[in-house]
Enzyme design. Structure first.
Site, PDB file in Angstrom:
ATOM      1  NE  ARG A 122      -2.544  -2.274   2.793  1.00  0.00           N
ATOM      2  CZ  ARG A 122      -2.793  -2.511   4.077  1.00  0.00           C
ATOM      3  NH1 ARG A 122      -3.534  -1.675   4.763  1.00  0.00           N
ATOM      4  NH2 ARG A 122      -2.304  -3.572   4.667  1.00  0.00           N
TER       5      ARG A 122
ATOM      6  CD  GLU B 175       1.069  -9.610  18.090  1.00  0.00           C
ATOM      7  OE1 GLU B 175       0.519  -9.088  17.105  1.00  0.00           O
ATOM      8  OE2 GLU B 175       0.495  -9.844  19.171  1.00  0.00           O
TER       9      GLU B 175
HETATM   10  P1  AMP Z   1       3.862  -1.854  11.541  1.00  0.00           P
HETATM   11  O1  AMP Z   1       5.104  -2.468  10.967  1.00  0.00           O
HETATM   12  O2  AMP Z   1       3.411  -2.553  12.793  1.00  0.00           O
HETATM   13  O3  AMP Z   1       3.972  -0.355  11.725  1.00  0.00           O
HETATM   14  O4  AMP Z   1       2.691  -2.146  10.518  1.00  0.00           O
HETATM   15  C1  AMP Z   1       2.612  -1.407   9.397  1.00  0.00           C
HETATM   16  C2  AMP Z   1       1.936  -2.109   8.241  1.00  0.00           C
HETATM   17  O5  AMP Z   1       0.929  -3.049   8.628  1.00  0.00           O
HETATM   18  C3  AMP Z   1       1.291  -1.022   7.422  1.00  0.00           C
HETATM   19  O6  AMP Z   1       1.979  -0.971   6.197  1.00  0.00           O
HETATM   20  C4  AMP Z   1      -0.152  -1.412   7.291  1.00  0.00           C
HETATM   21  O7  AMP Z   1      -0.399  -1.626   5.935  1.00  0.00           O
HETATM   22  C5  AMP Z   1      -0.346  -2.707   8.087  1.00  0.00           C
HETATM   23  N1  AMP Z   1      -1.263  -2.557   9.242  1.00  0.00           N
HETATM   24  C6  AMP Z   1      -0.936  -2.756  10.557  1.00  0.00           C
HETATM   25  N2  AMP Z   1      -2.000  -2.573  11.366  1.00  0.00           N
HETATM   26  C7  AMP Z   1      -3.039  -2.224  10.557  1.00  0.00           C
HETATM   27  C8  AMP Z   1      -4.418  -1.870  10.802  1.00  0.00           C
HETATM   28  N3  AMP Z   1      -4.942  -1.838  12.038  1.00  0.00           N
HETATM   29  N4  AMP Z   1      -5.170  -1.560   9.741  1.00  0.00           N
HETATM   30  C9  AMP Z   1      -4.660  -1.583   8.492  1.00  0.00           C
HETATM   31  N5  AMP Z   1      -3.389  -1.903   8.193  1.00  0.00           N
HETATM   32  C10 AMP Z   1      -2.566  -2.228   9.211  1.00  0.00           C
END
Ligand code: AMP
Length: 178
Positions: A61, A98
């Protein structure tokens, strides 16, 4: 359109992809002509102010918003890819999820030494993905000081983690309570 109006275009899907997760779905935002254009313009304004010389976006995305911001500013776009997608010798970093690990890869030749690269993604949650992308782009010689997101989930602390790593972080909107 204001960030508040853009926020209303994001669809929230409860319990996806697993129970307890509120999935913030940008499909409805990018499907709205004025909403998508305004999101890209807001992000591009911040990237311009940051002195971006190239834009990097994370698969998948981050490609949607990052590539559009690059075009808006007349800059090149660096795709930060999932493993095994690029047909050349890549550099990569592994990072913790995670459960388990994941990996991001780039073409090292896509970065000029000292080039100011601004990161763009749709959403920051824990910040693991953006931190890994920052590490990888810096490894390739980029100067990475700014990361831009459409959505921040502040309760998960990702933006704070990025700030602790010396990045300036901006998001168009946040959803608290996740
Ligand atoms: P992080 O590495 O934990 O910051 O996760 C980031 C990626 O996970 C982003 O590129 C989002 O596309 C996806 N993501 C994580 N949590 C969500 C959520 N609650 N809703 C939509 N996309 C999420």
């Amino acid at each position: 359109m204001t960030p508040q109006e853009l926020r209303a275009l994001v669809r929230t899907v409860p319990d996806f992809p697993q129970p307890g997760i509120q999935f913030r779905d940008i499909t409805t935002l990018i499907g709205h002509q004025a909403g998508f254009a305004a999101s890209v313009r807001h992000l591009a304004d911040h990237a311009r102010e940051a002195g971006a010389q190239a834009i990097a976006g994370m698969e998948a995305r981050g490609f949607i918003f990052g590539a559009a911001v690059a075009v808006e500013l007349g800059l090149g776009f660096v795709p930060v890819r999932k493993p095994g997608k690029l047909p050349i010798e890549t550099i990569g970093v592994d990072y913790a999820l995670e459960y388990g690990t994941d990996r991001l890869e780039i073409d090292p030749a896509a970065i000029g030494q000292g080039q100011k690269v601004v990161i763009v993604d749709d959403l920051i949650a824990t910040g693991g993905t953006a931190l890994a992308a920052t590490q990888l782009l810096r490894l390739a010689g980029a100067q990475v000081d700014h990361a831009l997101f459409v959505i921040d989930l502040p309760d998960l602390g990702g933006a704070d983690r990025l700030r602790e790593s010396g990045l300036t972080v901006h998001a168009l909107m946040d959803f608290e309570g996740d």
